[in-house]
Enzyme design. Structure first.
Site, PDB file in Angstrom:
ATOM      1  N   LEU A  14       0.834  -1.206   0.000  1.00 54.99           N
ATOM      2  CA  LEU A  14       0.000   0.000   0.000  1.00 54.99           C
ATOM      3  C   LEU A  14       0.868   1.256   0.000  1.00 54.99           C
ATOM      4  O   LEU A  14       0.946   1.970   0.994  1.00 54.99           O
ATOM      5  CB  LEU A  14      -0.944  -0.032   1.202  1.00 54.99           C
ATOM      6  CG  LEU A  14      -2.075   0.993   1.179  1.00 54.99           C
ATOM      7  CD1 LEU A  14      -2.840   0.958  -0.127  1.00 54.99           C
ATOM      8  CD2 LEU A  14      -3.020   0.778   2.338  1.00 54.99           C
ATOM      9  N   HIS A  15       1.560   1.480  -1.089  1.00 55.15           N
ATOM     10  CA  HIS A  15       2.229   2.778  -1.227  1.00 55.15           C
ATOM     11  C   HIS A  15       2.315   3.131  -2.687  1.00 55.15           C
ATOM     12  O   HIS A  15       1.744   2.443  -3.531  1.00 55.15           O
ATOM     13  CB  HIS A  15       3.586   2.785  -0.525  1.00 55.15           C
ATOM     14  CG  HIS A  15       4.522   1.714  -0.928  1.00 55.15           C
ATOM     15  ND1 HIS A  15       5.212   1.736  -2.106  1.00 55.15           N
ATOM     16  CD2 HIS A  15       4.885   0.571  -0.288  1.00 55.15           C
ATOM     17  CE1 HIS A  15       5.985   0.665  -2.171  1.00 55.15           C
ATOM     18  NE2 HIS A  15       5.803  -0.065  -1.101  1.00 55.15           N
ATOM     19  N   ALA A  16       2.993   4.236  -2.992  1.00 53.88           N
ATOM     20  CA  ALA A  16       3.113   4.725  -4.363  1.00 53.88           C
ATOM     21  C   ALA A  16       1.733   4.924  -4.966  1.00 53.88           C
ATOM     22  O   ALA A  16       0.851   5.483  -4.339  1.00 53.88           O
ATOM     23  CB  ALA A  16       3.957   3.766  -5.190  1.00 53.88           C
ATOM     24  N   PRO A  18      -0.875   2.846  -5.639  1.00 53.03           N
ATOM     25  CA  PRO A  18      -2.047   2.343  -4.913  1.00 53.03           C
ATOM     26  C   PRO A  18      -2.441   3.237  -3.739  1.00 53.03           C
ATOM     27  O   PRO A  18      -3.629   3.486  -3.511  1.00 53.03           O
ATOM     28  CB  PRO A  18      -1.590   0.969  -4.420  1.00 53.03           C
ATOM     29  CG  PRO A  18      -0.520   0.557  -5.367  1.00 53.03           C
ATOM     30  CD  PRO A  18       0.165   1.813  -5.795  1.00 53.03           C
TER      31      PRO A  18
END
Lengths: 92, 577
Positions: A14-16, A18
């Site tokens: 859950l980073h960038a 998304p």
């Protein structure tokens, strides 16, 4: 208080990108939504509309997170957010 | 050759110099008004308090307005970007107005801090947190620091950092350009680039050549000029003249005509006596490859595969890689395409391969060496290349970057054979590889000289450092000797296996003549340079090129080598190169 769990489907966690998509979706809701890793106390939950909070959560692919919200429409809102988390957003 | 202001003045705003000398890195003669890159945003004083007469409520409101303005601005910019760059800008825009960041700053303002200092400290804490998370997150720490500078600039009412915006074309003047700046540079608006720092291999120089923009670097004092000053720049001579006269107007007009003629390459590189020198192009993806093919390139001399990996936090899949490579192969049916395996590390870090905490990354685990620490990535990439080559009409050659020994070349050739790739080669960028070229060529079928890194390592001079610009040129006789020894190694090995050059040196028409004279068989460059290099090569015979190479080898300095060779190539002045 409504509560839902979701398993992170994005390959990169859950980073960038998304995280950006998720935060934008939370920001569009008229509710305050919190996010925490499964098993952590609700008091430690973080503001789900903050990309920095989401990034610092460090949720990886396959991790379970808990979403919480209060108020009218909370159930429907959380359902829609769970759907986003359980899609591989990086693949799209 | 560097950096005196010839008028003898100090180059300050009160008493401006009228002429500046630097290092010409991309030819062209143009006249236009300058715009300065905004100054870096200075840090607000430590402990800076709220101004007297400003309430914390007013300061908080100002901060929220500024954060919102930065978010809106970055969102607008992201709309103009594409691909990975767009995703990064979108995420950065969200950070600018992030509730966690703003809340932390508001708390500091409530305790009496100025809004500038508050956002500075709040962002520093966030950056530290991201840094401590490591990997991909650590790299995002620079984004939050960029956001912080933008918010402070907004609060102070000064221009945001980055390339200035203008509706009319201008000459961009700055200290040096960062890769992030060059990504947002609009070639339709920027006439030329001038920097007070940086060297011939700096990002500014590389982007200027790729875009075909005239450029001068290491021109000390130019950043003392004021916005709107009319200047003439000569990107071959390395000069900048304030308030140009009729002569310069004529020179700029003449350049317009020759540069149009220099945009056409007939597709066969040859000397005046018919000696063939295939001219290929350096490309970074399928889009580049299509453009290079249209420009007449005789194949690809360097396909950088980093494009497939950069901005990624995980290794691209086999399917993704095959599609990306195939796109390039398909642009060159029947031609050679030399593909270089992943060159990560140093100035091209990758979170899943390289260690950002190395004290000396240029001498660290980079290029082929990442196979020592992350085995498997290279083998999988070779498998993807083999699959992409299978059924393609291109003649696919594969080479590894940063090879230091024959042993490494042997190991790489083994990996290629295992993947079913028939033509393995290596880059010669490390002086040890140039010195042992004969041994290396026993194991591989070709070598390609990467002159940028070869120069940096031979001269022990960081490519990005302005003060070392004079050391950092492939005209250094020591670098030319290493090239000569590489060619000699190929002859000693006995099969005359090809030695090519795919560094920036090949794009310098005068140096291209020297390289051919030293025995280099093929040259690969940015597609923009093909026509100019072809025109100059076509003006000399092989014996003449060999004679010029001999003169350059024995020159006592890089500047001397360059001057001696240029003096014997009258075509350069005629074409303004």
């Amino acid at each position: 208080m409504s509560e839902r769990t979701a398993v992170i489907a994005s390959r990169v966690g859950l980073h960038a990108r998304p995280a950006g998509i998720f935060v934008a979706a939370v920001g569009a809701l008229p509710l305050e939504v919190t996010i925490a890793m499964a098993g952590e106390p609700a008091d430690d939950a973080m503001d789900a509309s903050s990309i920095l909070s989401i990034m610092s959560l460090g949720a990886s692919n396959g991790d379970t997170v808990v979403l919480r919200a209060d108020g009218e429409g909370a159930d429907e809102a959380l359902d829609s957010l769970v759907k986003i988390l359980e899609t591989d957003l990086d693949a799209e | 050759m560097i950096m005196q202001t010839l008028s003898g003045s100090s180059g300050t705003k009160q008493n401006p110099a009228s002429r500046f000398a630097g290092v010409g890195v991309s030819p062209g003669r143009v006249i236009g008004p300058i715009l300065l890159m905004p100054q870096a945003v200075p840090e607000p004083a430590v402990g800076e308090r709220l101004a007297a007469g400003t309430s914390p409520e007013e300061a908080c409101a100002a901060l929220r307005t500024a954060a919102q303005a930065v978010q809106v601005n970055l969102t607008a910019r992201s709309a103009g970007a594409s691909g990975a760059g767009r995703a990064v800008l979108e995420a950065t825009a969200l950070m600018a107005n992030d509730p966690m960041l703003v809340k932390a700053a508001v708390k500091l303002i409530t305790n009496g801090a100025s809004p500038e200092r508050a956002i500075w400290d709040a962002a520093a804490s966030v950056a530290e947190m991201l840094h401590n998370l490591g990997g991909y997150m650590a790299e995002r720490a620079t984004d939050i620091l960029d956001v912080r500078r933008r918010i402070v600039a907004e609060l102070r009412g000064v221009p945001a950092p980055g390339i200035p915006h203008s509706d009319t074309p201008f000459i961009l003047v700055g200290e040096d350009l960062a890769p992030a700046d060059t990504a947002t540079l609009d070639p339709a608006k920027v006439l030329a680039l001038v920097t007070s720092s940086g060297g011939p291999q700096s990002h500014t120089a590389i982007i200027a050549r790729a875009l075909g923009l005239p450029a001068v670097v290491a021109a000390v004092g130019v950043d003392g000029l004021t916005d709107g000053t009319e200047v003439f720049i000569d990107g071959a001579a390395g000069t900048i003249l304030v308030d140009p006269g009729a002569d310069e107007v004529a020179l700029a007009a003449a350049w317009k005509t020759t540069s149009a003629a220099l945009a056409v390459f007939d597709g066969t590189g040859r000397l005046a006596d018919g000696h063939l020198v295939p001219l290929r192009s350096n490309v970074g993806g399928a889009q580049d490859a299509v453009k290079a093919a249209a420009a007449g390139a005789q194949g690809v001399g360097l396909l950088r595969t980093e494009f497939c990996f950069l901005e990624r936090d995980t290794e691209p899949t086999l399917v993704e890689q095959v599609a990306a490579y195939r796109g390039v192969f398909d642009a060159f049916p029947g031609e050679k395409v030399v593909i270089r395996t992943l060159d990560a590390g140093a100035d091209k870090p990758l979170p899943f391969l390289t260690d950002a905490s190395e004290p000396n990354p240029a001498l660290g685990v980079r290029g082929y060496r990442t196979d020592f620490t992350s085995p498997g990535v290279l083998a999988r990439q070779l498998e993807a290349i083999a699959q992409a080559a299978d059924g393609s009409e291109a003649d696919v050659w594969v080479m590894a970057p940063m090879i230091s020994t024959a042993e490494e070349a042997e190991h790489f050739a083994g990996l290629c054979a295992a993947a079913g790739l028939k033509t393995p080669g290596v880059m010669i960028e490390v002086p040890s590889a140039a010195l042992t070229a004969a041994s290396i060529l026993r194991f591989v079928d070709f070598v390609s000289l990467g002159t940028n890194d070869l120069t940096q390592y031979a001269m022990a001079a960081d490519r990005q450092l302005g003060p070392l610009a004079a050391l950092n040129t492939p005209w250094q006789p020591a670098v030319l000797q290493l090239i000569r020894l590489t060619v000699a190694g190929s002859r000693d090995e006995g099969h005359n296996k090809p030695v090519g050059v795919c560094g920036e040196a090949a794009a310098d028409p005068a140096l291209a003549v020297v390289l051919v004279g030293l025995g280099v068989a093929t040259l690969s460059m940015t597609a923009r340079a093909l026509a100019a290099v072809a025109a100059v090569l076509g003006s000399v015979t092989l014996p003449e090129a060999q004679q010029l190479a001999a003169l350059a080898l024995t020159a006592h300095s890089a500047a001397d080598a360059r001057r001696i060779v240029r003096d014997k190539l009258p075509i350069l002045d005629r074409l303004g190169l």
